[in-house]
Design a protein around this motif. Structure first.
Motif, PDB file in Angstrom:
ATOM      1  N   ALA A 547      43.114  39.222  26.997  1.00 51.67           N
ATOM      2  CA  ALA A 547      43.111  38.445  28.942  1.00 51.67           C
ATOM      3  C   ALA A 547      41.727  39.085  29.471  1.00 51.67           C
ATOM      4  O   ALA A 547      40.596  39.782  29.480  1.00 51.67           O
ATOM      5  N   LEU A 548      42.079  38.426  30.337  1.00 49.56           N
ATOM      6  CA  LEU A 548      41.437  38.784  31.719  1.00 49.56           C
ATOM      7  C   LEU A 548      41.485  39.667  32.380  1.00 49.56           C
ATOM      8  O   LEU A 548      42.674  39.795  33.243  1.00 49.56           O
ATOM      9  N   TYR A 549      41.074  41.370  32.539  1.00 51.37           N
ATOM     10  CA  TYR A 549      40.140  41.935  33.808  1.00 51.37           C
ATOM     11  C   TYR A 549      39.779  41.819  34.541  1.00 51.37           C
ATOM     12  O   TYR A 549      38.326  41.333  34.329  1.00 51.37           O
ATOM     13  N   TYR A 550      39.835  42.366  35.708  1.00 51.25           N
ATOM     14  CA  TYR A 550      39.552  42.384  37.141  1.00 51.25           C
ATOM     15  C   TYR A 550      38.936  43.060  37.951  1.00 51.25           C
ATOM     16  O   TYR A 550      40.475  43.681  37.947  1.00 51.25           O
ATOM     17  N   ASN A 551      38.226  43.107  38.683  1.00 51.20           N
ATOM     18  CA  ASN A 551      37.714  44.113  39.541  1.00 51.20           C
ATOM     19  C   ASN A 551      38.322  43.933  40.993  1.00 51.20           C
ATOM     20  O   ASN A 551      38.321  43.428  41.864  1.00 51.20           O
ATOM     21  N   GLU A 552      39.824  44.085  41.601  1.00 54.67           N
ATOM     22  CA  GLU A 552      40.257  43.485  42.755  1.00 54.67           C
ATOM     23  C   GLU A 552      38.811  43.893  43.599  1.00 54.67           C
ATOM     24  O   GLU A 552      39.675  43.920  44.962  1.00 54.67           O
ATOM     25  N   SER A 553      37.960  44.910  43.773  1.00 59.29           N
ATOM     26  CA  SER A 553      37.175  45.653  44.586  1.00 59.29           C
ATOM     27  C   SER A 553      36.483  44.981  44.956  1.00 59.29           C
ATOM     28  O   SER A 553      35.593  44.482  46.018  1.00 59.29           O
ATOM     29  N   LEU A 554      36.189  43.745  43.830  1.00 63.06           N
ATOM     30  CA  LEU A 554      34.991  42.905  44.068  1.00 63.06           C
ATOM     31  C   LEU A 554      36.038  41.132  44.044  1.00 63.06           C
ATOM     32  O   LEU A 554      35.466  40.633  44.971  1.00 63.06           O
ATOM     33  N   ILE A 555      37.308  41.018  43.793  1.00 59.85           N
ATOM     34  CA  ILE A 555      37.349  39.718  43.637  1.00 59.85           C
ATOM     35  C   ILE A 555      39.639  39.424  43.761  1.00 59.85           C
ATOM     36  O   ILE A 555      39.583  40.533  43.183  1.00 59.85           O
ATOM     37  N   ASN A 556      39.677  38.748  44.795  1.00 61.21           N
ATOM     38  CA  ASN A 556      41.070  39.331  44.830  1.00 61.21           C
ATOM     39  C   ASN A 556      42.147  37.837  43.833  1.00 61.21           C
ATOM     40  O   ASN A 556      42.920  38.451  43.200  1.00 61.21           O
TER      41      ASN A 556
END
Length: 876
Positions: A547-556
């Motif tokens: 699945a797709l992990y994402y960095n919330e400090s870079l993108i909401n």
């Protein structure tokens, strides 16, 4: 002398009195016997019947003509009987008029109605029980399922005339080989074979059985909360959003579209057959059983057109009615109704030749696995509860499991059935089972906690659990299967399974150990990961999907489509993607590609893969997306903040959360593409049983495995580790990581347990390198790698793969062979070695239903050597 005469007279008088008494007793007995035997006598001498009867029905067209012909035959046999008929425009009108007439003691002597009416009409005393008029030899002409639909309160309230069971129509102009499984149906729909499916909750109930579920258990308790119903609801939701699938609760509108001829499939009943044949032409219409699911055959509700009898008829009319009812439902007349009215016969004595009557044979085959609608006092609460929760699920208000639990509770409460305790009963088994696994850290802690809980349930069963390198274990096992230390059970991922089979390690077939009722608790894709060559070799414990992990400090807001990834990269967001074959496969499906055809021949050259290679190349060259060739490197970039995204597994969660912080770590579904949703690979970890283990130890092992994979134990696994439970009944908080991974699994592809898979990853990686490092043409690279893999897999003569023929889309595993139907009885049971029927020879010797063929293979025979499948991240 006088005294002698007097005595003689006295004796004669006594004897005379005795004779008179005996004669009187005999006369009484004769009269009683005559009364008791009158119905049978009348039936035997039915030719002497005379009088008139009235029949109400709702037949029209060919059915009405066939019904009238059968009635004419009866009148020819009984010229002193007058039969009046009245036809109604619909069954709804018929039922309403009959209920009104019955209140006044009026109406027909015979009513041709439907089996779901039994309870309502019986409660209103509008129809009478006929148990005394239907001898055992007549009952034996019908299956128990057929008669069960007409039983209410242990009494029989009618005779079956014809069957109405939902089946799969197909237009032969669009498809020659109909879909046999649910996966086939989705694949064919995506390939352009438009499928029209009713989602009315009674019409759509057929898939519950295909996923192992049932409405009630033997005690009348609703058991929809055990997994099968929820899994089916999830499949419906997936199908609703799938290309080529049109789902609607209005079956009339769906039928109208099917009649236009542009759709391939339609789920309908025999009541629609004449209209469909008239519109499309008999040569263009096919009927086949509804697609099977992971737990077996579909189970639509069985509805019957039945003959009911009025309690208000005179005794003579009742006698005539019974004789007429028996005549209408005998084998000869049932065959006539089949031939001329296209009605599906319930009588087992009717032999259905599929060459002469293929459409009827299709419905009859489906009836063999159909579920009778139960005539119980609380059935109204069942429909209300199912309808309410079903609609709430379709509207997205509740999850599938919440719908199943809610419906089950409402039904049982309305029927006065108390909820079952969640704690399993204590067992009295005695013995030891050795379990080996490769889990460490929180996963191992969770497993140990489950074992401790099991001790409280089965205190005399010892589960000896130990960590071991599974590759080393496999090597020792293959070298000496009888060596000391070889375990009874191994908890391992699919990759280990395929390697073990390649090493000819004998694993036990669990098909006879694990019940279908138990199988319904698991995610369907997890069960498929435990099967190989139609054998069940494992029991799922957890699933792992990308699945797709994402960095919330870079993108909401993470990207939901591929084009958005490019836009974000254009806006300066750092994005890196790994292009190793297994973790990167998700994009192939999003662009319409597939891996295997139905012969396990690679078809990566048929689009999708080349488009994905092109998309990656353009994204790098024109949008600044970073391409890496190693999963560890991608993780490092993500943890360092040099990529906003990371395509990873559930097992990555603890490390990612610890490094970035839980508040900064987000998880989402992989972006969709122009051809549909992403299709990542999914791997299941499960319990595999040593084929040399005794039956006793296997039974003990099955006890533990059942406990370790129940909802409570899987909830513990969820809470103590990052692993995703394989049990579909486990409650998952909306928005949780586990819930997201489960949602992603809906569109995932289980890694095929096929020897052909071993050649795919390494050679597939070469295509990425050729395009992205050597600037090779994507189409040529896809064609080259396809040819190389197929040659390595023994398809030496294949220079290029061919697209699958219409109606036979590619599949990730071979379709199960299904023998053609030769001759069938009314239940659809195959009847071998029956000579072809004459044109009018549809009535034959009664054929007893035969059980389905059992798998006679040895339970511990190893699968032929398999090639090595791809190495994916294992649970740790």
């Amino acid at each position: 002398m006088i005294m002698t005469t007097t005595a003689s007279r006295t004796r004669n008088l006594v004897n005379l009195k005795r004779r008179i008494i005996v004669a009187g007793v005999l006369l009484v007995l004769i009269l009683i016997s005559a009364v008791l035997l009158l119905p049978r006598f009348t039936q035997v001498n039915s030719a002497t019947l005379s009088g008139r009867v009235l029949i109400w029905h709702a037949f029209s067209g060919p059915k009405a003509d066939a019904f009238a012909e059968v009635l004419d035959r009866f009148k020819a046999l009984h010229p002193d009987i007058t039969i009046h008929t009245q036809a109604f425009p619909s069954n709804d009108d018929l039922l309403a008029q009959f209920q009104n007439a019955a209140k006044s003691g009026l109406g027909p002597d015979l009513l041709v109605g439907q089996s779901p009416w039994v309870r309502t009409l019986a409660d209103a005393n509008a129809i009478r029980a006929v148990d005394d008029s239907v001898p055992p030899e007549l009952r034996d002409q019908y299956s128990k399922t057929t008669l069960q639909s007409l039983v209410y309160g242990d009494q029989l309230f009618g005779l079956p005339l014809s069957l109405e069971v939902l089946s799969l129509y197909h237009n032969k102009q669009h498809v020659e080989t109909p879909a046999r499984t649910l996966d086939d149906l989705l694949a064919q729909a995506a390939a352009g074979n438009t499928t029209l499916m009713s989602t009315d909750f009674r019409d759509a109930f057929w898939g519950v059985q295909a996923f192992g579920g049932k409405l009630f258990d033997e005690d009348g308790r609703a058991i929809l909360d055990r997994g099968g119903y929820a899994n089916w609801l999830d499949w419906l939701r997936t199908a609703r959003d799938a290309p080529g699938m049109i789902l609607d609760s209005n079956r009339d509108s769906l039928r109208e579209r099917f009649l236009e001829g542009d759709a391939a499939y339609y789920t309908g009943t025999p009541a629609e057959l004449n209209e469909i044949v008239e519109a499309l032409g008999e040569d263009n219409v096919g009927v086949t059983p509804l697609p099977s699911g992971p737990a077996g055959s579909a189970g639509p509700f069985l509805i019957e057109n039945a003959i009911f009898f009025s309690p208000d008829s005179s005794p003579n009319q009742q006698l005539i009615s019974i004789e007429l009812g028996k005549f209408l439902t005998n084998a000869e007349q049932s065959a006539t109704l089949m031939r001329k009215g296209r009605m599906v016969p319930p009588n087992l004595r009717v032999r259905i030749n599929p060459r002469l009557y293929p459409l009827i044979a299709g419905f009859s085959a489906q009836a063999a696995t159909a579920v009778p609608v139960p005539n119980i006092a609380g059935i109204d609460s069942v429909w209300v509860a199912l309808n309410e929760t079903y609609n709430r699920f379709l509207e997205g208000v509740i999850t599938a499991q919440e719908a199943a639990v809610s419906a089950t509770a409402v039904i049982n409460q309305a029927n006065g059935i108390e909820a079952q305790p969640s704690e399993p009963p204590v067992c009295s088994d005695l013995g030891t089972v050795r379990l080996v696994h490769s889990w460490q850290g929180p996963s191992a802690d969770a497993l140990n906690a489950i074992i401790e809980r099991f001790k409280k349930v089965c205190p005399m069963v010892i589960v000896q659990s130990s960590y071991e390198d599974l590759d080393a274990l496999r090597a020792r096992w293959a070298d000496n299967p009888a060596a000391a230390g070889i375990p009874d059970i191994v908890l391992a991922p699919q990759t280990w399974l395929v390697d073990a089979l390649a090493d000819e390690i004998a694993l036990r077939d669990l098909s006879t150990v694990i019940s279908s009722e138990m199988l319904q608790r698991y995610q369907p894709i997890a069960i498929s990961g435990m099967r190989t060559q139609n054998r069940l070799l494992g029991v799922p414990m957890s699933v792992s999907v990308y699945a797709l992990y994402y960095n919330e400090s870079l993108i909401n807001e993470p990207a939901t489509i591929l084009d958005r990834l490019r836009t974000q990269a254009d806006e300066g967001l750092p994005i890196a993607l790994n292009v190793q074959f297994v973790p990167a496969y998700w994009g192939v499906g999003a662009l319409g590609g597939k891996l295997f055809d139905d012969k396990n021949r690679v078809i990566l050259d048929q689009g999708g893969f080349a488009d994905w290679l092109t998309w990656l190349q353009t994204s790098r060259d024109e949008h600044g997306v970073t391409i890496v060739y190693d999963q560890a490197e991608l993780k490092s970039l993500f943890l360092a903040g040099k990529s906003a995204y990371y395509v990873g597994l559930p097992e990555d969660m603890p490390e990612l959360a610890a490094s970035l912080g839980e508040d900064n770590l987000g998880l989402a579904l992989l972006p969709a593409g122009p051809a549909g949703t992403a299709t990542p690979f999914l791997q299941t970890t499960g319990f595999f049983f040593n084929g040399r283990t005794s039956d006793r130890r296997a039974t003990l092992g099955a006890e533990f495995v059942a406990f370790a994979t129940n909802a409570d134990s899987q909830g513990l696994l969820r809470d103590m580790s990052a692993l995703v439970p394989a049990n579909a009944t486990v409650s998952l908080d909306e928005g949780s990581a586990a819930a997201t991974f489960i949602e992603q699994s809906r569109t995932a592809i289980s890694i095929p347990n096929a020897p052909e898979m071993r050649a795919v990853p390494a050679m597939g990686d070469q295509a990425y390198l050729a395009v992205l490092q050597e600037s090779a043409d994507p189409q040529e690279a896809a064609a080259d790698v396809t040819q190389q893999i197929n040659k390595a897999n023994g398809f030496a003569e294949a220079t290029a793969t061919e697209p699958p023929p219409t109606g036979e889309p590619a599949s990730t595993e071979p379709a199960a062979e299904r023998p053609p139907i030769e001759e069938s009885d009314a239940a659809g049971t195959p009847q071998p070695n029956i000579p072809p029927a004459q044109e009018d020879g549809d009535v034959g010797t009664p054929q007893a239903p035969q059980p389905e063929a059992a798998d006679n293979g040895e339970s511990n025979v190893p699968t032929p050597p398999a090639a090595k499948p791809p190495a994916t991240a294992e649970s740790n």
